[in-house]
Design an enzyme around this catalytic site. Structure first.
Site, PDB file in Angstrom:
ATOM      1  N   HIS A 122       8.124  -7.073  -3.794  1.00 55.33           N
ATOM      2  CA  HIS A 122       6.840  -7.390  -4.430  1.00 55.33           C
ATOM      3  C   HIS A 122       6.950  -8.673  -5.264  1.00 55.33           C
ATOM      4  O   HIS A 122       7.402  -8.625  -6.409  1.00 55.33           O
ATOM      5  CB  HIS A 122       6.395  -6.234  -5.334  1.00 55.33           C
ATOM      6  CG  HIS A 122       5.925  -5.048  -4.558  1.00 55.33           C
ATOM      7  ND1 HIS A 122       4.649  -4.948  -4.066  1.00 55.33           N
ATOM      8  CD2 HIS A 122       6.570  -3.924  -4.157  1.00 55.33           C
ATOM      9  CE1 HIS A 122       4.515  -3.811  -3.400  1.00 55.33           C
ATOM     10  NE2 HIS A 122       5.677  -3.177  -3.433  1.00 55.33           N
ATOM     11  N   LYS A 161     -10.984 -10.103 -16.280  1.00 52.81           N
ATOM     12  CA  LYS A 161     -11.225 -10.136 -17.727  1.00 52.81           C
ATOM     13  C   LYS A 161     -10.475 -11.264 -18.443  1.00 52.81           C
ATOM     14  O   LYS A 161     -11.049 -11.960 -19.276  1.00 52.81           O
ATOM     15  CB  LYS A 161     -10.813  -8.794 -18.336  1.00 52.81           C
ATOM     16  CG  LYS A 161     -11.190  -8.621 -19.778  1.00 52.81           C
ATOM     17  CD  LYS A 161     -12.586  -8.072 -19.884  1.00 52.81           C
ATOM     18  CE  LYS A 161     -12.984  -7.734 -21.299  1.00 52.81           C
ATOM     19  NZ  LYS A 161     -14.299  -7.052 -21.298  1.00 52.81           N
ATOM     20  N   GLY A 215       0.847  -1.187   0.000  1.00 48.52           N
ATOM     21  CA  GLY A 215       0.000   0.000   0.000  1.00 48.52           C
ATOM     22  C   GLY A 215       0.875   1.226   0.000  1.00 48.52           C
ATOM     23  O   GLY A 215       2.081   1.131   0.266  1.00 48.52           O
ATOM     24  N   GLU A 248       4.591 -10.193  -6.611  1.00 59.41           N
ATOM     25  CA  GLU A 248       3.517 -10.250  -7.609  1.00 59.41           C
ATOM     26  C   GLU A 248       3.870  -9.592  -8.933  1.00 59.41           C
ATOM     27  O   GLU A 248       3.173  -9.788  -9.917  1.00 59.41           O
ATOM     28  CB  GLU A 248       2.232  -9.634  -7.038  1.00 59.41           C
ATOM     29  CG  GLU A 248       2.220  -8.108  -6.919  1.00 59.41           C
ATOM     30  CD  GLU A 248       2.848  -7.578  -5.626  1.00 59.41           C
ATOM     31  OE1 GLU A 248       3.628  -8.318  -4.994  1.00 59.41           O
ATOM     32  OE2 GLU A 248       2.587  -6.413  -5.269  1.00 59.41           O
ATOM     33  N   SER A 264     -24.865  -8.228 -26.348  1.00 63.94           N
ATOM     34  CA  SER A 264     -24.402  -7.039 -27.064  1.00 63.94           C
ATOM     35  C   SER A 264     -23.416  -7.415 -28.156  1.00 63.94           C
ATOM     36  O   SER A 264     -23.089  -6.615 -29.017  1.00 63.94           O
ATOM     37  CB  SER A 264     -23.726  -6.087 -26.083  1.00 63.94           C
ATOM     38  OG  SER A 264     -22.502  -6.654 -25.644  1.00 63.94           O
ATOM     39  N   GLY A 265     -22.922  -8.646 -28.086  1.00 60.70           N
ATOM     40  CA  GLY A 265     -21.873  -9.037 -29.015  1.00 60.70           C
ATOM     41  C   GLY A 265     -20.494  -8.886 -28.389  1.00 60.70           C
ATOM     42  O   GLY A 265     -19.508  -9.354 -28.919  1.00 60.70           O
ATOM     43  N   GLY A 266     -20.424  -8.227 -27.239  1.00 57.88           N
ATOM     44  CA  GLY A 266     -19.145  -8.049 -26.539  1.00 57.88           C
ATOM     45  C   GLY A 266     -18.732  -9.321 -25.801  1.00 57.88           C
ATOM     46  O   GLY A 266     -19.503 -10.275 -25.711  1.00 57.88           O
ATOM     47  N   VAL A 267     -17.512  -9.300 -25.275  1.00 61.42           N
ATOM     48  CA  VAL A 267     -16.957 -10.494 -24.631  1.00 61.42           C
ATOM     49  C   VAL A 267     -17.786 -10.909 -23.410  1.00 61.42           C
ATOM     50  O   VAL A 267     -18.174 -12.072 -23.279  1.00 61.42           O
ATOM     51  CB  VAL A 267     -15.509 -10.231 -24.130  1.00 61.42           C
ATOM     52  CG1 VAL A 267     -14.892 -11.500 -23.576  1.00 61.42           C
ATOM     53  CG2 VAL A 267     -14.655  -9.647 -25.235  1.00 61.42           C
ATOM     54  N   ASP A 268     -18.072  -9.949 -22.521  1.00 55.14           N
ATOM     55  CA  ASP A 268     -18.658 -10.313 -21.232  1.00 55.14           C
ATOM     56  C   ASP A 268     -20.059 -10.906 -21.371  1.00 55.14           C
ATOM     57  O   ASP A 268     -20.348 -11.969 -20.816  1.00 55.14           O
ATOM     58  CB  ASP A 268     -18.700  -9.102 -20.297  1.00 55.14           C
ATOM     59  CG  ASP A 268     -17.329  -8.462 -20.152  1.00 55.14           C
ATOM     60  OD1 ASP A 268     -16.334  -9.132 -20.502  1.00 55.14           O
ATOM     61  OD2 ASP A 268     -17.256  -7.311 -19.708  1.00 55.14           O
ATOM     62  N   SER A 269     -20.934 -10.221 -22.134  1.00 59.13           N
ATOM     63  CA  SER A 269     -22.289 -10.759 -22.246  1.00 59.13           C
ATOM     64  C   SER A 269     -22.269 -12.071 -23.034  1.00 59.13           C
ATOM     65  O   SER A 269     -23.060 -12.972 -22.770  1.00 59.13           O
ATOM     66  CB  SER A 269     -23.244  -9.728 -22.868  1.00 59.13           C
ATOM     67  OG  SER A 269     -22.957  -9.504 -24.224  1.00 59.13           O
ATOM     68  N   CYS A 289       5.380  -6.057   1.486  1.00 52.22           N
ATOM     69  CA  CYS A 289       5.692  -4.623   1.516  1.00 52.22           C
ATOM     70  C   CYS A 289       4.978  -3.935   2.688  1.00 52.22           C
ATOM     71  O   CYS A 289       5.274  -4.239   3.835  1.00 52.22           O
ATOM     72  CB  CYS A 289       5.364  -3.967   0.179  1.00 52.22           C
ATOM     73  SG  CYS A 289       6.124  -2.341   0.014  1.00 52.22           S
ATOM     74  N   TYR A 290       4.026  -3.068   2.431  1.00 54.06           N
ATOM     75  CA  TYR A 290       3.321  -2.428   3.554  1.00 54.06           C
ATOM     76  C   TYR A 290       2.761  -3.493   4.487  1.00 54.06           C
ATOM     77  O   TYR A 290       2.822  -3.360   5.719  1.00 54.06           O
ATOM     78  CB  TYR A 290       2.180  -1.538   3.040  1.00 54.06           C
ATOM     79  CG  TYR A 290       1.455  -0.846   4.170  1.00 54.06           C
ATOM     80  CD1 TYR A 290       1.910   0.374   4.657  1.00 54.06           C
ATOM     81  CD2 TYR A 290       0.345  -1.437   4.777  1.00 54.06           C
ATOM     82  CE1 TYR A 290       1.283   0.992   5.718  1.00 54.06           C
ATOM     83  CE2 TYR A 290      -0.291  -0.825   5.845  1.00 54.06           C
ATOM     84  CZ  TYR A 290       0.175   0.386   6.311  1.00 54.06           C
ATOM     85  OH  TYR A 290      -0.445   0.998   7.367  1.00 54.06           O
TER      86      TYR A 290
END
Ligand code: XMP
Length: 510
Positions: free
Chosen positions: A168, A366, A53, A170, A222-227, A80-81
């Site tokens: 870190h 995503k 942080g 990560e 909608s044609g998008g990835v998520d939907s 770290c923090y």
């Protein structure tokens, strides 16, 4: 399911840690740092990671760790923090050493037996970003590595299973970072790498089945990835109980509506209602030039159309699929995030439909959604589709949206995407598209003077669309795009490249 909780002391660090843990095939969730120890314990995590942080443990109001956390018998890793707050709570000493460490730093093992560093080189490069350091490890903890300015850069207590690292693990700049995380997860927490996309799909399918029962469920595609991925997942769970509604507002890119038909109706055999409403949207958009009014008109028309379909054909539906992702879940609650969302949605769905939400992707990032999509057999064109605004090409036409101007933009845009794909840049570039401004420009073709529209090419790199940079596209790609558009799209006689970053520019032109 075994879960590792990442306690959030600074959002960007926590998200990355959670994603890395998941890359190690262990499920992980982010929790706010003000959760009490009792609340944490109630979630029975298999391990806890305290994130980095931006604060100093000595600054006023800096979040602290309740020492009771370390009495639960749950393995803890402080980063770290998180390491400093942990040291402070356990009776170690944190101090400002006078020398900050930023960037690549050499870490040297002390030679004491180490669970985290077992099998790694004695000296390794790690990524640091801190002012304070732990100068004395807490009682019962052994220092297993140090740097020039951090005498207790890594401390461990294998008995109580408490671990702290100043660096870190990560970030990609710590080459052995993932090994350190794996050591904590597999040895420190005794976890097995069982969280895979196959297991994600299996448990999502189970969850949807038990939520929906035998009721009907609707999804606005909608044609998008998520939907698309959400719909495919729900379809796998409940088959014909699902009806997808695809409101085609006529503002999509070339071939997109056909792709939705092809994928969902013909390939996945989903019950699909394709509402071809282009004329209606264009009518409502006539003479509208103000960007906000455009969005409003499109949002409202979308709701009207959806309502009519719902009234006529979906009256008995009880559930609605929504492609909410994990970052939306983490962010919701902060007012700014909420405002950005409402600004960017096509206008939501009818309020009086009283449908219960089904959100099968709400625990996924995503990139995980894309992997689920691939696993479910969705085509690459959908799974790797670039983000596309709900109001579609309307926000890429400056001034009035007419069918002629849409046709021009669509043709130019198709060339942009085709050339970006051909150059193998589709995944590297966040978004790439054409914009049609509301000016004319003079040119010459053959012996004739032309007076046509220019198009603006916009291609950006980005992580999350909050900030973006213009893509350094190779000259040859720019050249091909420009030549092809001017030669193949009558009415366009010039191509310009937008070299503005965000901020101060935005990605779209509107
Ligand atoms: P800007 O133009 O604000 O865009 O830099 C940031 C990201 O959001 C997308 N965008 C939208 N997405 N509905 C959406 O679903 C919208 O009205 C909308 N406007 C912008 C844009 O494509 C970019 O990815």
């Amino acid at each position: 399911m075994d879960t590792v909780l990442v306690v959030d002391y600074g959002a960007q660090y926590a998200q990355l840690i959670a994603r890395r843990v998941r890359e190690c095939h262990v499920y992980s969730e982010i929790v706010p740092h003000d959760l009490s120890v009792a609340e944490l314990a109630a979630r029975a995590p298999a391990g806890i990671i305290l994130s980095g942080g931006p604060r100093s443990v000595y600054s006023e109001g800096a979040p602290r760790v309740d020492p009771a956390l370390f009495e639960l018998g749950i393995p803890v890793l402080g980063i770290c923090y998180g390491q400093q707050a942990m040291a402070q709570a356990l009776g170690g000493r944190v101090a400002r050493t006078g020398t900050a460490e930023f960037g690549r730093t050499e870490l040297t093992a002390t030679g004491a037996p180490s669970l985290l560093l077992e099998g790694l080189p004695d000296t390794q490069t790690v990524w640091m970003s801190h002012n304070d350091s732990v100068v004395e490890a807490p009682p019962g903890c052994v220092v297993t590595a140090a740097t020039a300015t951090s005498p207790a850069a890594v401390f461990e207590d294998p008995q109580r299973r408490l671990f702290g690292v100043q660096f870190h693990p990560e970030v990609a700049h710590t080459p052995f970072g993932l090994d350190v995380l794996k050591a904590f997860l597999y040895q420190g927490c005794d976890l097995l790498p069982t969280w895979t996309m196959t297991s994600v799909i299996a448990s999502a399918v189970e969850a949807v089945r038990s939520q929906v029962g035998s009721e009907r469920i609707v999804c606005a595609l909608s044609g998008g990835v998520d939907s698309s991925v959400a719909a495919a997942l729900v379809h796998r769970a409940v088959g014909d109980q699902l009806t997808c509604v695809f409101v085609d507002h006529g503002l999509l890119r070339e071939g997109e509506a056909e792709q939705v038909e092809e994928t969902f109706r013909r390939h996945l055999h989903v019950d699909l209602i394709h509402v071809k409403a282009a004329d209606r949207f264009l009518e409502r958009l006539a003479a509208v030039t103000d960007p906000e009014t455009k969005r409003k008109v499109i949002g409202e028309t979308f709701i009207r159309v959806f309502e009519e379909v719902a009234h006529d054909e979906l009256e008995d539906a009880r559930f609605l699929v929504q492609g909410t992702l994990y970052p939306d879940v983490i962010e919701s609650g902060t007012r700014d995030a909420a405002r950005i969302k409402s600004h960017h949605n096509v206008g939501g769905l009818p309020e009086d439909m009283s449908l219960t939400l089904v959100e099968p992707l709400r625990n996924l990032f995503k990139d995980e959604v894309r992997r689920v999509g691939e696993e479910l057999g969705l085509p690459e064109e959908i799974v790797w589709r670039q983000p596309f605004p709900g109001p579609g090409l309307a926000v890429r036409i400056v001034g009035e949206v007419t069918s002629e101007r849409l046709a021009l933009l669509r043709a130019a845009d198709a060339i942009v995407l085709e050339e970006i794909r051909r150059a193998g840049l589709m995944r590297e570039v966040w978004q790439s598209f054409a914009v049609l401004p509301a000016v004319h420009t003079v040119g010459v073709m053959g012996d004739e003077r032309t007076y046509g529209y220019p198009v603006v090419l916009r291609a950006v790199t980005s992580e999350d669309a909050m900030t973006a940079d213009w893509a350094r596209l190779p000259y040859e790609v720019l050249e091909r795009i420009s030549n092809r558009i001017v030669n193949e799209v009558p009415g366009i006689n010039r191509v310009a490249y937008d070299i503005t970053s965000k901020p101060p520019g935005t990605i779209e032109w509107e």
